[in-house]
Design an enzyme around this catalytic site. Sequence first.
Site, short mmCIF file in Angstrom:
data_model
loop_
_atom_site.label_atom_id
_atom_site.label_comp_id
_atom_site.label_asym_id
_atom_site.label_seq_id
_atom_site.Cartn_x
_atom_site.Cartn_y
_atom_site.Cartn_z
N ARG A 256 -9.30 -18.12 -3.91
CA ARG A 256 -9.87 -16.78 -3.78
C ARG A 256 -9.09 -15.97 -2.75
NH1 ARG A 256 -13.58 -15.59 -0.25
NH2 ARG A 256 -14.42 -17.70 -0.17
N TYR B 203 -9.55 7.79 -15.55
CA TYR B 203 -10.06 6.80 -16.49
C TYR B 203 -11.59 6.75 -16.40
CZ TYR B 203 -11.23 2.09 -18.15
OH TYR B 203 -11.81 1.02 -18.76
N ASP C 235 -3.07 6.16 -9.18
CA ASP C 235 -3.15 5.20 -10.28
C ASP C 235 -1.93 5.44 -11.16
OD1 ASP C 235 -3.63 3.79 -12.62
OD2 ASP C 235 -5.79 4.06 -12.51
N LYS D 282 -2.23 -3.48 -18.80
CA LYS D 282 -1.65 -2.55 -19.75
C LYS D 282 -0.14 -2.76 -19.91
CE LYS D 282 -5.81 -0.73 -20.09
NZ LYS D 282 -6.53 -1.24 -18.92
#
Length: 401
Positions: free
Chosen positions: A57, A110, A182, A207
């Site tokens: 983690r 988005y 972004d 993406k």
Amino acid sequence: MTDRKPFETLVRRTGWPDSVSRAVATPIQPSVVYASDSPDELDAQYAGDVAGYTYAREGHPNADVLARKIDGLEGAEGGLITGSGMAAVTAALMGLLNAGDHIIGGDQLYGRSLRLMTQDLNRFGIATSLADPTDIAAIEAAIRPETKMILVEVVSNPTLRVADMEGIARLCAERRILLAVDNTFTTPRAYRPFDHGADIVIHSVTKLLAGHSDATLGYVAARDPAHRKAIYDFAVTTGLTPSPFDCWLAERGLYTFSLRYDRAEENARQLAAHLASLTGVKRVLYPTRPDHPDHNRAMALLGARGGNMLSFELEGGRAAANAMTRAMPELAFAPTLGDIGTTLSHPASSSHRAMSPEAREANGISEGFFRISVGCEEIELLMRDFSAGVAAAEAAGEAAG
């Protein structure tokens, strides 16, 4: 009598075999935990005096290999891989903003970023405003004394408007406001935000960077080391952890990123011209086209890099939209982008379905509006597909009329 000793030692961890050669492909390291020699060594790791891993983690080798490669593309240091693109957005905002702060977002972010801005941050005492990033006067008017960050996309989703990045970066520098970008749509192949004054760069690695619709990941990097630590601490505490296997898949995809991007970009340029020639198509949006509303800014900011994304609007409404997608069964109608194959998205029924019809119309998103993530197929195949789809849409519109 059977010797039991092999079974008694079976669960002992024996480590990796020694070898004078090394693997060419990056190994997948799925281990959740890492062993240290002593408490002193573990202390030294946590203090940063020696390099090492403790618990997945908090970081693992496959994430670091991928992060360093994206760092190289973005001109960044110390980037962090997260479990998704939205995890990267969340880590940046929640890691750096406090109750009482104010953030301005581009009004065509988005869909899930918009939801985070408008429905979630205020629950934690963080005020938000949305403004048109193509209009520097609108951004400036939204600034308050407590404004700490501005979050924008270079090219908006899904209407492909081009933000006034020079004006926004200048305004942020003058007002000492953090600029978060972004860069998922444009990617460092077309635009590197750190070279233009950004403080934070975010990606949905899912993406274009990974490129095969089989890995869900995000990336966030900050210019200031103190900001990096704050983002890292929030991500680790809240468990925004990436899968080692997804990191390995994304690294593999990244090796062909430049080839995929260039091929898809050229396909998008030709497909945009083809769509514009078809009757039944109301408008086509592609940044390098002369009829794009931000054409001059796009050329100055991105040069010839129009990218692989384009949008268009049919003359008809939902009936025409349904007819078009059904007439192209071999083309993936799916709410994603960046795959090696072309995908088609209908924002009104997917990414922007939470907006009211009036709000969608105000942003230019009608029932006939589609976004295309152009892939690497033969361009003639794509042209045939869309010719058939638009013809079916036009026939459906005539029947409905």
